[in-house]
Every structure is written in structure tokens, then in C-alpha cells.
Design a protein around this motif. Structure first.
Motif, short mmCIF file in Angstrom:
data_model
loop_
_atom_site.label_atom_id
_atom_site.label_comp_id
_atom_site.label_asym_id
_atom_site.label_seq_id
_atom_site.Cartn_x
_atom_site.Cartn_y
_atom_site.Cartn_z
N ILE A 95 0.82 -1.20 0.00
CA ILE A 95 0.00 0.00 0.00
C ILE A 95 0.86 1.26 0.00
CG2 ILE A 95 -1.67 1.34 1.34
CD1 ILE A 95 -2.78 -1.40 2.32
N GLY A 96 1.87 1.26 0.88
CA GLY A 96 2.75 2.42 0.96
C GLY A 96 3.49 2.68 -0.33
N ALA A 97 3.96 1.60 -0.98
CA ALA A 97 4.68 1.75 -2.24
C ALA A 97 3.77 2.28 -3.34
CB ALA A 97 5.28 0.40 -2.66
N TYR A 98 2.54 1.77 -3.37
CA TYR A 98 1.60 2.18 -4.43
C TYR A 98 1.25 3.66 -4.31
CZ TYR A 98 -2.68 2.47 -7.20
OH TYR A 98 -3.64 2.84 -8.12
N PHE A 99 0.82 4.08 -3.12
CA PHE A 99 0.35 5.46 -2.98
C PHE A 99 1.50 6.47 -2.97
CE2 PHE A 99 -3.47 3.24 -1.47
CZ PHE A 99 -4.42 3.90 -2.23
N THR A 100 2.62 6.10 -2.39
CA THR A 100 3.77 7.00 -2.42
C THR A 100 4.29 7.17 -3.84
OG1 THR A 100 4.41 6.29 -0.18
CG2 THR A 100 6.07 7.47 -1.47
N GLY A 101 4.32 6.05 -4.55
CA GLY A 101 4.77 6.10 -5.94
C GLY A 101 3.88 6.96 -6.80
N ARG A 102 2.57 6.85 -6.60
CA ARG A 102 1.63 7.66 -7.37
C ARG A 102 1.74 9.15 -7.01
NH1 ARG A 102 -2.68 5.55 -10.21
NH2 ARG A 102 -3.93 7.40 -9.69
N ALA A 103 2.02 9.42 -5.74
CA ALA A 103 2.03 10.80 -5.27
C ALA A 103 3.32 11.54 -5.63
CB ALA A 103 1.80 10.85 -3.76
N ILE A 104 4.46 10.90 -5.38
CA ILE A 104 5.73 11.62 -5.55
C ILE A 104 6.77 10.82 -6.32
CG2 ILE A 104 5.40 12.99 -3.46
CD1 ILE A 104 7.36 11.10 -2.04
N GLY A 105 6.39 9.64 -6.82
CA GLY A 105 7.37 8.80 -7.49
C GLY A 105 7.86 9.38 -8.80
N LYS A 106 9.17 9.50 -8.92
CA LYS A 106 9.77 10.04 -10.14
C LYS A 106 10.94 9.18 -10.64
CE LYS A 106 8.58 14.91 -9.24
NZ LYS A 106 9.14 16.28 -9.04
N THR A 107 11.70 8.63 -9.70
CA THR A 107 12.90 7.88 -10.06
C THR A 107 12.56 6.41 -10.23
OG1 THR A 107 14.14 9.39 -8.63
CG2 THR A 107 15.30 7.45 -9.45
N LYS A 108 12.73 5.89 -11.43
CA LYS A 108 12.38 4.51 -11.71
C LYS A 108 13.26 3.55 -10.90
CE LYS A 108 9.17 5.46 -14.69
NZ LYS A 108 7.75 5.20 -14.37
N LEU A 109 12.62 2.54 -10.32
CA LEU A 109 13.34 1.57 -9.51
C LEU A 109 14.05 0.54 -10.38
CD1 LEU A 109 13.97 0.32 -6.71
CD2 LEU A 109 11.83 -0.97 -6.90
N TRP A 110 13.32 -0.09 -11.30
CA TRP A 110 13.89 -1.11 -12.17
C TRP A 110 13.04 -1.17 -13.44
CZ3 TRP A 110 17.13 -4.58 -8.88
CH2 TRP A 110 18.10 -5.25 -9.65
N PRO A 111 13.17 -0.17 -14.31
CA PRO A 111 12.25 -0.03 -15.45
C PRO A 111 12.24 -1.20 -16.42
CG PRO A 111 14.14 1.45 -15.64
CD PRO A 111 14.17 0.89 -14.25
N SER A 112 13.34 -1.92 -16.54
CA SER A 112 13.38 -3.04 -17.48
C SER A 112 12.56 -4.23 -17.00
CB SER A 112 14.83 -3.50 -17.72
OG SER A 112 15.42 -3.94 -16.51
N ILE A 113 12.24 -4.25 -15.70
CA ILE A 113 11.46 -5.34 -15.13
C ILE A 113 10.05 -4.89 -14.78
CG2 ILE A 113 11.24 -6.87 -13.11
CD1 ILE A 113 14.25 -7.16 -13.12
N SER A 114 9.94 -3.76 -14.08
CA SER A 114 8.64 -3.24 -13.67
C SER A 114 8.64 -1.73 -13.85
CB SER A 114 8.37 -3.62 -12.21
OG SER A 114 7.05 -3.29 -11.83
N PRO A 115 8.22 -1.26 -15.02
CA PRO A 115 8.39 0.16 -15.37
C PRO A 115 7.64 1.14 -14.49
CG PRO A 115 7.05 -1.01 -17.01
CD PRO A 115 7.63 -2.05 -16.12
N ASN A 116 6.62 0.70 -13.77
CA ASN A 116 5.83 1.64 -12.96
C ASN A 116 6.36 1.83 -11.54
OD1 ASN A 116 3.96 2.13 -15.03
ND2 ASN A 116 2.80 0.30 -14.50
N LYS A 117 7.26 0.97 -11.10
CA LYS A 117 7.76 1.07 -9.73
C LYS A 117 8.85 2.13 -9.64
CE LYS A 117 6.68 -3.52 -7.97
NZ LYS A 117 5.66 -3.82 -8.98
N THR A 118 8.83 2.87 -8.52
CA THR A 118 9.80 3.94 -8.32
C THR A 118 10.54 3.73 -7.00
OG1 THR A 118 8.21 5.35 -7.15
CG2 THR A 118 8.34 5.57 -9.55
N ILE A 119 11.70 4.37 -6.91
CA ILE A 119 12.48 4.31 -5.66
C ILE A 119 11.70 4.98 -4.53
CG2 ILE A 119 14.56 5.16 -4.53
CD1 ILE A 119 16.04 4.77 -7.18
#
Length: 264
Positions: free
Chosen positions: A148-172
Motif C-alpha cells: 500500500i505504501g509503495a503504491y500510494f507514495t509512488g503515485r504521489a511523488i514517485g519520479k525515479t524509476k526503480l527497475w524499469p526493465s522489469i517493472s516500469p511503474n515502480k519507483t524508488i
């Protein structure tokens, strides 16, 4: 989105209810999830459920996940089961004259261990003699808080991609938000139930659940990308299959059991 929400609420309520009930109801749920999960795994790899290597994989899963001790049945040790399963799968490559390849044998061994022991560890946590339900809820609570924290934080302030070649929507930023919320949930458990768990141990569980849980998610994403599929199955409309929903669980629970953080 509406279908996804309804499915999530119904499935989540049912899962929590059976977790609270425990006993044979919870065990039966885990066994069914393990069987469906391994079926998805075999299908992902293009192997029929009736193939001899898949049947050996099912046998391995059931050896791990069924409550043999509750029935008074003594089964071989963990290492013995893994070795015997490896031997039988390798023997199958000879018997079939390499129609079952060594790569195929290795895949089934990995799947049986990944799925079978993953769900077995969840059962072990629930069966902890003292506070089994609380240990289970603490573990799941931290995993779900991380999601939950990853999803909502990512949507709110996520800018830096975590691992775009595997999961493009996830952010650091999202990943860090997941860790933070997991730590908060674990701290709440410790502060409200100090006789159950102390704060340092709770925070360690929260940290491991968040980091390992996110790795579990990435592992499944990487595998689906290799196999060029969106979901592992269609059991839960809008959510995919068992392996889609349980990917974090299958990594976190074994890790907490094997490190001794859950007193099984």
C-alpha cells in the motif's frame, strides 16, 4: 477498477476470516493455493499439468504443504525431500531419453520449492503454539503495508524509476514509502502489544517484510516478462492468479521462518 475492488474486498475478507479460524480451514486454503499456484507455474513454463515432471512437482508441493505431523505421519527432512525430488526429476530425463530435459527438471524442482515451501512457511507461522495468529497478522500486515505504501507514495511523488526493465511503474520513492509504512505497522504492533514482541524485533520483521516482499514482487515481474505474459492466471478477476497475488508472501514467510524471526 470496480471489478478489481470488489474482488479484492471479497477475497481479502474471506482470506482474513479463514486465517482467524485457523486449523483445517486455513490449512485447506493454503493447500489449494499451493496446488493452483504450482499449476500456474507449470503453465507459465509451457508444461502440461499431466506431464510426469509436473506430477513430481505436485508431489513435492504436497510433501511440503500438507500437515503431516497433525496426522501422526513422519515424513523425511526438508533436505531429504529436496534431494529425492531432484533425483527423481533427473532420473526422468534418462527414462524419457531427454524428452524431459535437464532444464525442465530444474524448473520443476525450483517451482516445487518456491511454491510448496512458501505456503508451508505460512502454515508454520499460523501454527506457532503461542500467538500464532498474531505472528501471522504481523507478517501479513507488514507485507500489505509495504504494498500500500509503495503504491500510494509512488503515485504521489514517485519520479525515479526503480527497475524499469522489469517493472516500469515502480519507483524508488514508492519503494521507500512501502518500507516506511511497513515499519510503522510493525512499530504499532510492538507498542500496543509489548508482551507479544519488543520494538527492535518488530522493526526488523517490518524491514525484512518490506524489502523481501518487494523483491518477491520484482521476481515474479521479471519471470512474467521473460515468459511474455501479463498475469500468471485468471483466478481473481482484475488481480490475476495466485502467484500474482502471493508473490511477496512466498518470499517473506520462508525468510522470516529460516532466520528464526518467527518462532516456529
Amino acid at each position: 477498477m470496480r471489478q478489481r475492488l470488489i474482488t479484492g474486498i471479497v477475497a481479502g475478507a474471506g482470506f482474513i476470516g479463514l486465517t482467524i479460524a485457523g486449523g483445517w480451514l486455513y490449512t485447506t486454503l493454503l493447500v489449494l493455493l499451493a496446488i493452483i499456484g504450482f499449476t500456474e507455474y507449470a503453465r507459465m513454463n509451457g508444461v502440461a499439468w499431466s506431464h510426469p515432471s509436473t506430477l513430481l512437482g505436485y508431489a513435492g508441493v504436497l510433501l511440503f504443504v500438507l500437515p503431516w505431523s497433525d496426522w501422526g505421519i513422519v515424513i523425511p527432512s526438508f533436505l531429504t525431500i529436496v534431494w529425492m525430488l531432484a533425483f527423481l526429476l533427473l532420473a526422468l530425463t534418462v527414462i524419457t531419453k531427454n524428452k524431459t530435459t535437464i532444464d525442465g527438471a530444474a524448473l520443476m524442482l525450483l517451482g516445487a520449492l518456491y511454491v510448496g515451501y512458501g505456503f508451508s512457511a505460512m502454515g508454520e507461522a499460523r501454527q506457532i503454539e503461542e500467538h500464532g495468529l498474531m505472528w501471522t497478522f504481523l507478517s501479513f500486515g507488514c507485507i500489505w503495508a509495504s504494498d500500500i505504501g509503495a503504491y500510494f507514495t509512488g503515485r504521489a511523488i514517485g519520479k525515479t524509476k526503480l527497475w524499469p526493465s522489469i517493472s516500469p511503474n515502480k519507483t524508488i520513492e514508492g519503494a521507500l514509502g512501502g518500507v516506511l509504512l511497513s515499519l510503522i505497522v510493525s512499530a504499532v504492533f510492538a507498542l500496543t502489544m509489548p508482551d507479544f514482541i519488543d520494538l527492535p524485533k518488530a522493526l526488523l520483521i517490518g524491514l525484512i517484510a518490506a524489502v523481501a516482499g518487494q523483491f518477491g514482487d520484482l521476481i515474479q515481474s521479471a519471470y512474467k516478462r521473460v515468459r511474455d505474459i501479463k498475469d500468471t492466471g485468471t483466478l481473481l478477476p482484475g488481480h490475476g492468479g495466485v502467484l500474482d497475488r502471493c508473490d511477496s508472501w512466498l518470499i517473506v514467510f520462508p525468510l522470516l521462518v529460516l532466520t528464526g524471526l518467527l518462532p516456529v
